[in-house]
Enzyme design. Structure first.
Site, short mmCIF file in Angstrom:
data_model
loop_
_atom_site.label_atom_id
_atom_site.label_comp_id
_atom_site.label_asym_id
_atom_site.label_seq_id
_atom_site.Cartn_x
_atom_site.Cartn_y
_atom_site.Cartn_z
N SER A 93 72.44 -18.07 0.08
CA SER A 93 72.60 -17.27 -1.13
C SER A 93 74.03 -16.73 -1.19
CB SER A 93 71.62 -16.10 -1.08
OG SER A 93 71.84 -15.25 -2.18
N ALA A 94 74.70 -16.87 -2.35
CA ALA A 94 76.09 -16.44 -2.45
C ALA A 94 76.23 -14.92 -2.37
CB ALA A 94 76.72 -16.95 -3.75
N HIS A 95 75.28 -14.18 -2.98
CA HIS A 95 75.51 -12.73 -3.09
C HIS A 95 75.26 -11.97 -1.79
CE1 HIS A 95 71.38 -10.86 -3.53
NE2 HIS A 95 71.06 -12.10 -3.83
N THR B 53 66.12 -17.78 -3.15
CA THR B 53 64.72 -17.84 -3.58
C THR B 53 64.40 -19.25 -4.08
OG1 THR B 53 64.70 -15.50 -4.19
CG2 THR B 53 63.02 -16.90 -5.21
N CYS C 151 57.10 3.07 -2.11
CA CYS C 151 56.11 3.95 -2.72
C CYS C 151 55.40 3.18 -3.83
CB CYS C 151 56.78 5.18 -3.32
SG CYS C 151 56.69 6.62 -2.28
N GLN D 155 70.47 -14.32 5.32
CA GLN D 155 71.06 -13.17 6.02
C GLN D 155 71.98 -13.57 7.15
OE1 GLN D 155 70.94 -10.01 5.19
NE2 GLN D 155 69.39 -10.17 3.60
N ASN E 69 65.72 -10.06 7.05
CA ASN E 69 66.45 -9.20 6.11
C ASN E 69 66.17 -7.72 6.30
OD1 ASN E 69 64.05 -10.73 5.07
ND2 ASN E 69 64.06 -9.05 3.59
C1 LIG Z 1 68.16 -12.15 -0.24
C2 LIG Z 1 67.28 -13.09 0.47
C3 LIG Z 1 66.60 -14.11 -0.21
C4 LIG Z 1 66.69 -14.27 -1.70
O1 LIG Z 1 67.96 -14.70 -2.10
P1 LIG Z 1 68.36 -14.69 -3.64
O2 LIG Z 1 69.64 -15.46 -3.67
O3 LIG Z 1 68.53 -13.25 -4.02
O4 LIG Z 1 67.28 -15.36 -4.41
C5 LIG Z 1 65.81 -14.96 0.52
N1 LIG Z 1 65.69 -14.82 1.85
C6 LIG Z 1 66.31 -13.86 2.54
C7 LIG Z 1 66.14 -13.77 4.02
C8 LIG Z 1 67.12 -12.95 1.88
O5 LIG Z 1 67.72 -11.99 2.56
#
Ligand SMILES: *Cc1c(COP(=O)(O)O)cnc(C)c1O
Length: 395
Positions: A201-203, A74, A328, A181, A153
């Site tokens: 993004s690491a996670h 983000t 929702c 992704q 995503n």
């Molecule tokens: C998860 C995701 C983000 C956000 O990443 P964060 O590290 O959670 O801020 C941005 N772009 C895509 C395509 C994502 O899948």
């Protein structure tokens, strides 16, 4: 087999044990500030972050100096988009993006629009892909940036980024790509793909939450970004703030593991995904695949089950973590902006489920999930649920 089963790897991934092991010393004895120049605590922390920088760069064909650590994709998206447009304001005031981007990109673009920047949001085809020809047509004399994601995503579709990058470089426009992704699932080479900035993004790659990176090209062409966070001048002035050393070490290790395992993991995920898809197709009717099958992440399966509410199905899939393509809100069940942009009918969009397979899923889990989905879809169809029932199911 252990319950619950996690099959929502596009939302986040579990931390790989190898990543956790690499991080632990930096939460314990090696707790130094990487900016401390006068003692061994600082030197060790700095050494660790520089090794991570090499590991991140190694996964995308970049050099370590081109990696800026952030709090996640983000922030990387915000920095790339706002930072480029502000820095090159004298060159132009037009940005090209696409309707299926992540909110981090779309909302950054909208923030710029409120400041007078013009943004073209390109449509996508029925199977969820941006057309490189549309990108070319949208470029004007005033265009400074193209921001288009590598893999989506929700539906896992993979855009023609190499073609888009070629067009961008031919026209002298910067190209930012959100690869949160795609990283670790498809090979990425920022040189071959002509990418100037890439969000990580690491996670999403079995690393910790709250850490990520932005690749920023240093030559041919060099990108100069205006920072969005000012302070001590860390990360060559592009992102101030004390480095999250354990998080960065985890990101680096996650990249090193991904580089090593990518070829096998890709095949493994594709095998599991196809097993799930074929099992469901064999036993259920009126199934719709959302998004291109060919240009798709190996672990993604986004399906619509006609005459079933996505939320009722989510409720019925007890002990299985997946996502629905509808949210929702207080007033109604809103289909996702991605499915809507693809022209998926509202009821089908509302009946969509995203399966996100990952490194730790097994065949046994896939079979269990397939059996459960088949049983529950048949039951729900017999009951013929409505949107009202989806809402009253307590979700
Ligand atoms: C998860 C995701 C983000 C956000 O990443 P964060 O590290 O959670 O801020 C941005 N772009 C895509 C395509 C994502 O899948």
């Amino acid at each position: 087999m252990k319950l619950p089963i996690y099959m929502d790897n596009h939302a986040t991934t579990p931390v790989d044990p190898r990543v956790l092991e690499a991080m632990l010393p930096y939460l314990r004895e090696d707790f130094g500030n990487a900016a401390s120049r006068s003692h061994v605590f600082g030197w060790r922390a700095e050494e660790a972050t520089e090794m991570a920088r090499e590991q991140v760069a190694g996964l995308i064909g970049a050099s370590a100096k081109e990696i800026v650590f952030t709090s996640g994709a983000t922030e990387s998206d915000n920095l790339a988009i706002k930072g480029t447009v502000e820095s090159y304001a004298s060159k132009g005031d037009h940005v090209i993006s696409a309707v299926t981007e992540h909110p981090a990109v779309l909302d950054s673009c909208r923030a710029l629009e409120r400041k007078g920047v013009r943004v073209s949001y390109l449509p996508v085809s029925r199977d969820g892909l941006v057309d490189a020809g549309d990108v070319r047509k949208a470029i004007t004399e005033k265009t400074v940036l193209i921001t288009i994601m590598m893999a989506n995503n929700e539906v896992g579709t993979i855009n023609p980024v190499t073609e888009i990058g070629q067009i961008a470089h031919e026209k002298g426009v910067f190209f930012h790509c959100d690869a949160a992704q795609a990283l670790g699932k498809v090979p990425i080479d920022v040189e071959a793909m002509h990418i100037d900035m890439l969000s990580i993004s690491a996670h999403k790659i079995y690393g910790p939450k709250g850490v990520g990176a932005l690749y920023v090209r240093r030559k041919n062409p060099r990108v100069r970004l205006t920072p969005i966070i000012d302070g001590g001048g860390h990360e060559r002035g592009m992102r101030s703030g004390t480095l999250n050393v354990p998080g960065i070490v985890g990101l680096g290790k996650a990249c090193a593991v991904s580089l090593q395992e990518l070829p096998d993991e890709r095949k493994g995920l594709l095998g599991l995904r196809e097993r799930l898809r074929q099992r469901l197709w064999a036993d259920l009717e009126d199934l719709h695949l959302n998004g291109s099958l060919e240009h798709r992440l190996p672990g993604n399966l986004n399906l619509s089950f006609a005459n079933v509410q996505g939320d009722s199905l989510l409720g019925a899939l007890k002990d299985v973590a997946v996502s629905s393509g509808a949210a929702c809100t207080s007033a109604s069940v809103e289909p996702s902006h991605v499915l809507r942009a693809m022209g998926v009918q509202t009821d089908l969009a509302r009946s969509s489920i995203r399966f996100g397979l990952g490194r730790f899923n097994t065949e046994e889990e896939v079979d269990h999930v397939a059996d459960l989905v088949i049983k529950q879809v048949k039951q729900l169809r017999a009951l013929s649920p409505s949107c009202e029932m989806a809402k009253s199911s307590g979700r």
